[in-house]
Motif scaffolding. Structure first.
Motif, PDB file in Angstrom:
ATOM      1  N   ARG A  60       0.843  -1.217   0.000  1.00  0.00           N
ATOM      2  CA  ARG A  60       0.000   0.000   0.000  1.00  0.00           C
ATOM      3  C   ARG A  60       0.866   1.252   0.000  1.00  0.00           C
ATOM      4  N   SER A  64       0.968   4.148  -2.787  1.00  0.00           N
ATOM      5  CA  SER A  64       0.703   5.505  -2.317  1.00  0.00           C
ATOM      6  C   SER A  64       1.828   6.450  -2.746  1.00  0.00           C
ATOM      7  N   GLN A  67       1.393   7.189  -6.382  1.00  0.00           N
ATOM      8  CA  GLN A  67       0.287   8.149  -6.535  1.00  0.00           C
ATOM      9  C   GLN A  67       0.754   9.566  -6.210  1.00  0.00           C
ATOM     10  N   LYS A  68       1.483   9.715  -5.118  1.00  0.00           N
ATOM     11  CA  LYS A  68       1.907  11.052  -4.692  1.00  0.00           C
ATOM     12  C   LYS A  68       2.923  11.658  -5.662  1.00  0.00           C
ATOM     13  N   LYS A 116      -6.462  -0.009  -7.952  1.00  0.00           N
ATOM     14  CA  LYS A 116      -7.146   1.129  -7.323  1.00  0.00           C
ATOM     15  C   LYS A 116      -6.628   2.446  -7.897  1.00  0.00           C
ATOM     16  N   GLN A 119      -7.687   2.689 -11.818  1.00  0.00           N
ATOM     17  CA  GLN A 119      -9.095   2.963 -12.118  1.00  0.00           C
ATOM     18  C   GLN A 119      -9.443   4.453 -12.087  1.00  0.00           C
ATOM     19  N   ARG A 120      -8.590   5.243 -11.462  1.00  0.00           N
ATOM     20  CA  ARG A 120      -8.883   6.685 -11.415  1.00  0.00           C
ATOM     21  C   ARG A 120      -8.852   7.307 -12.802  1.00  0.00           C
TER      22      ARG A 120
ATOM     23  N   VAL B  58     -13.166   2.804  -2.907  1.00  0.00           N
ATOM     24  CA  VAL B  58     -11.770   3.060  -3.287  1.00  0.00           C
ATOM     25  C   VAL B  58     -11.484   4.566  -3.253  1.00  0.00           C
ATOM     26  N   GLU B  59     -12.415   5.338  -3.785  1.00  0.00           N
ATOM     27  CA  GLU B  59     -12.249   6.803  -3.826  1.00  0.00           C
ATOM     28  C   GLU B  59     -12.130   7.361  -2.403  1.00  0.00           C
ATOM     29  N   GLU B  61     -11.141   5.785   0.333  1.00  0.00           N
ATOM     30  CA  GLU B  61      -9.842   5.376   0.902  1.00  0.00           C
ATOM     31  C   GLU B  61      -8.735   6.296   0.396  1.00  0.00           C
ATOM     32  N   GLN B  62      -8.781   6.593  -0.903  1.00  0.00           N
ATOM     33  CA  GLN B  62      -7.718   7.418  -1.485  1.00  0.00           C
ATOM     34  C   GLN B  62      -7.794   8.861  -0.990  1.00  0.00           C
ATOM     35  N   GLN B  63      -9.007   9.398  -0.893  1.00  0.00           N
ATOM     36  CA  GLN B  63      -9.157  10.785  -0.431  1.00  0.00           C
ATOM     37  C   GLN B  63      -8.725  10.925   1.028  1.00  0.00           C
ATOM     38  N   GLU B  65      -6.509   9.216   2.509  1.00  0.00           N
ATOM     39  CA  GLU B  65      -5.050   9.160   2.563  1.00  0.00           C
ATOM     40  C   GLU B  65      -4.429  10.446   2.012  1.00  0.00           C
ATOM     41  N   GLU B  66      -4.952  10.889   0.867  1.00  0.00           N
ATOM     42  CA  GLU B  66      -4.367  12.068   0.225  1.00  0.00           C
ATOM     43  C   GLU B  66      -4.593  13.334   1.038  1.00  0.00           C
ATOM     44  N   THR B  71      -4.685   6.133   6.526  1.00  0.00           N
ATOM     45  CA  THR B  71      -4.766   4.927   5.705  1.00  0.00           C
ATOM     46  C   THR B  71      -5.747   3.938   6.325  1.00  0.00           C
ATOM     47  N   LEU B  72      -6.907   3.807   5.698  1.00  0.00           N
ATOM     48  CA  LEU B  72      -7.932   2.896   6.201  1.00  0.00           C
ATOM     49  C   LEU B  72      -8.275   1.861   5.141  1.00  0.00           C
TER      50      LEU B  72
END
Lengths: 234, 108
Positions: A60, A64, A67-68, A116, A119-120, B58-59, B61-63, B65-66, B71-72
């Protein structure tokens, strides 16, 4: 978000993974790689993550980080894998767990987390790695082949589940290639495998890259849930 | 001092609404004129189809984190085995996320 394609390859420290990293970096992609140990080589456009693919938190964190830094993931190549030859009656449970964890669970975790991110943008290409030991039902490789059978089934179902998200999932099944993975295999066994192939020679890195390139092309959006074995196996 | 960025319930609910709108827009479906905490996410009269539900989770979880460095894993074993799914409505989903955030703060 960067405007170059971002490729994640697992198991890049050596062998096919390293070759794939060099191949995609050479074509201008931003390549992210991972392995449990730090590689003894470096490359322009390459970033290494010291990650154990069986560790969910580490996987993960790696996604991440991608992504960042890049905001996207276009291609995922799940190359990381281990093998162990043994007669089933002499196979320790610890070996079974280790092989299933790296080959199956590791592939699953990186697929799940990678998808994940893919898919964005409603776009992604996933290529997982199997082996001709699956269709050849090679004796002594029951656990290795079973773990790769699991990868094949996983990939076929992921192809259906992720299809609507613009993500394709396919499998390449290499023949023996001169890598560390086959170092321990007796030469006679390798000769027998080659004799059973339609094209009677050892595989090479370019053979693998050729199939991977086909699967990951944007034009291959209609190719998913497929397994291609090299050398005419299967 | 807590390592986590704290998030109150109003913020979480806001995040659910924004993500829900985005997922519906992305799917090309017609969004309802108004959303409320009673908006149904699962089952009959749901505003999302099954793929939309997956994308929403998914969205979120990502939001989380961002935006909040949290992180869940929302679709964890416990959530999937609950008789009353926490993904039923905006309200239950918001409460569920708040619960996970509180647990993480306590355990972390």
């Amino acid at each position: 978000m960067v405007d170059r394609e971002v490729v994640l390859i697992t198991g890049t420290r050596k062998g096919i993974g390293r070759h794939l990293a060099e191949h995609f970096a050479a074509r201008g992609a931003l390549v992210e790689g991972c392995s449990r140990e730090t590689p003894d080589w470096g490359l322009e456009n390459y970033y290494h993550h010291k990650v154990d693919v069986t560790d969910e938190a580490q996987v993960r964190q790696m996604i991440s980080s991608i992504q960042k830094r890049h905001g996207r993931l276009d291609i995922l190549l799940n190359n990381a894998g281990i093998a162990s030859m043994n007669h089933i009656l002499l196979t320790p449970t610890a070996t079974v767990n280790r092989i299933m964890a790296t080959n199956f669970l590791g592939t699953l975790l990186v697929c799940r987390e990678g998808a994940k991110l893919m898919q964005r943008r409603r776009y992604g290409r996933i290529v997982n790695f199997s082996t001709i030991a699956v269709p050849f039902r090679l004796q002594g490789e029951a656990i290795y082949a079973a773990s790769k059978s699991a990868v094949e089934t996983l990939t076929r179902i992921l192809a259906r589940e992720l299809g609507e998200l613009g993500i394709t999932c396919n499998v390449v099944g290499p023949t023996p290639i001169e890598t560390d993975l086959i170092k321990a295999v007796p030469p006679e066994k390798i000769r027998n495998i080659i004799n059973d192939l339609a094209v009677k020679r050892l595989g090479n890195f370019a053979d693998v890259t050729n199939v991977v390139d086909f699967f990951v092309r944007p034009e291959s959006e209609y190719i998913t849930g497929q397994v291609i074995y090299l050398g005419g196996a299967g | 001092m807590s390592l986590f960025t704290s998030i109150d319930r109003t913020t979480v609910a806001g995040l659910v609404f924004v993500s829900l709108r985005e997922v519906i827009a992305q799917s090309g479906q017609q969004a309802p004129a108004e959303f409320s905490e009673q908006t149904t996410l699962l089952g009959r009269n749901a505003v999302l189809d099954s793929l939309g539900m997956v994308t929403l989770i998914v969205e979120l979880e990502q939001q989380l984190e961002e935006q909040y460095n949290r992180t869940l894993t929302l679709a964890n074993d416990r959530a999937m085995s609950q008789k009353n799914s926490p993904f039923r409505t905006v309200e239950t989903l918001t409460d569920y996320i708040c619960g996970l955030l509180a647990e993480e703060s306590t355990n972390g």
